[in-house]
Design an enzyme around this catalytic site. Sequence first.
Site, short mmCIF file in Angstrom:
data_model
loop_
_atom_site.label_atom_id
_atom_site.label_comp_id
_atom_site.label_asym_id
_atom_site.label_seq_id
_atom_site.Cartn_x
_atom_site.Cartn_y
_atom_site.Cartn_z
CB SER A 125 -0.92 -0.07 1.07
OG SER A 125 -0.24 0.22 2.23
CE LYS A 126 0.36 7.92 -3.22
NZ LYS A 126 1.03 7.49 -4.65
NE ARG A 127 -2.54 3.35 5.20
CZ ARG A 127 -2.92 2.04 5.42
NH1 ARG A 127 -2.31 1.74 6.68
NH2 ARG A 127 -3.71 1.29 4.77
#
Length: 521
Positions: free
Chosen positions: A281-283
Amino acid sequence: MNNLEKKVRVRFAPSPTGYMHIGNFRTALYNFLFAKKHSGSFLIRIEDTDQSRFVEGATEKLLQSMEFMDLDWDEGPYINNQNTTDNRQHQEESSSYPGILEVGEHGPYIQSERTELYQKYALELIEKGKAYYCFCEPERLEQMREMQQKEKLPPKYDHYCLKNLSPQQINENLRNNCKHVVRLKVPEDETIEFVDAIRGKVSFSTNTIDDQVLLKSDGFPTYHLANVIDDHLMKITHVIRGEDWLPSTPKHILLYRAFGWQEPEFAHLPLLLNTNKSKLSKRQGDIAVEDYLSRGYLKEAIVNFVAMLGWNPGEGSVQEIFSMEELVEKFDLSHVHKAGAVFDLKKLDWINSQYIKKLNIDQLYEMTLPFFKKKESYVSWDMEHEHLNKEEKVQYLKKVLTVEKERLSKFEDVGDENPYFFLDIKYDKNLLVWKDLTHSQIKESLEKSKAALTGIDNNDWTKEIIEKELLAVAGENRGNLLWPLRVALTGAQKSPSPFECAWVLGKDESLNRIEKAHKML
Ligand code: GLU
């Protein structure tokens, strides 16, 4: 795969978001490799039917990324600015994207330009009794969902319109332009089974499948309807896509059967995971190919790395560096793994460093200059060295790069490891002390270095000669000479060898720095 007897036709079918997700890029790459390997065709189809998600310029950006990464496609939309489309047959201007040409016999390849087609096929399904109109209002569906939640039932349409509306009522509703959708009539108590090229036999009970909306109230198709119609009309033989689409596949199979069409073969690629095994994920960091390019990873390294995310060339192979040609030759769906593929940045760094090592110094200079220009240390060095002409500055950077090249894993790090090549150095004089030498012994050692370096002619200022001359006077305990010299040149606990540092800095600057160190003691 049986369909290999036919000419292979595969597609990459992105819904453009404005950037190329690494996972989507892997899907595109595997499709590309599979097509090339089997001398088939690779298509791009733009799945842009969800108008609420439209992003200005996203389709164009996606095509540019595909082109930049050298994933050539045989059919689909192209940006109308290059010669590549000149000699291709069946070109047409896209009706909704100015500047885009659609190339190939099975277009348009942009779904928003095919709306009427989906409507026609939805009607065909209704006539065949495989789909039905649903006039339920959002409030009713909301209540239904709340009730299902309370009773812990799976969220599924309750067949209200299928069970309760007479043909007359349906016609009247349509005449009155009542808002409606078209739903797939999913049979009860059946098992949908198929063989996935990667996962093997997969089966789903139809009781778990919702009566999927096929056509929305705005007249646009959902992903499922458009995807199946297009894969059929574009004569796709193998659907290779991410595992997140696996639960959609039984719905697609029901659609193929409802139309009486032959299903393509399916291959669902493993999920991409972070190093902690959660879904990528982008996180957790960058997930767009463009991010990696702008950080100074080479496209060849990105392709190499992404190819290995879920695939290897087979047991016993230890090869990790692959050119595109080698990937085409070795790629095979049977060596794609079922288990999630861990996105390991360290691995990408290592692969990239291997590609950097292959660059010659002129290439490395051209490619890293934009990154140097973003570094404060370089910018201030550049300003302070106005007395140097352009060529002298180029030569200086090339020397820095010669030293950094072996350890550089991505261009954005350029110059970071060796700030002393660009900045004045400040350090504690005790750092000059090697083992139990006294200050005056260190001064003597620096004088020795200075004498040796002074004796080298500017024209002979090479790493090899510097090394030879210094070692000639170093005596048995080389550290006694080399440590204080290295610190005098860099002010750092760790750095490349004093020979390399002196070579980069040049004779004058090296002697200056030695002199300064001497004075400190
Ligand atoms: N439009 C879908 C996506 O964004 C395509 C999935 C498929 O390949 O069927 O990934």
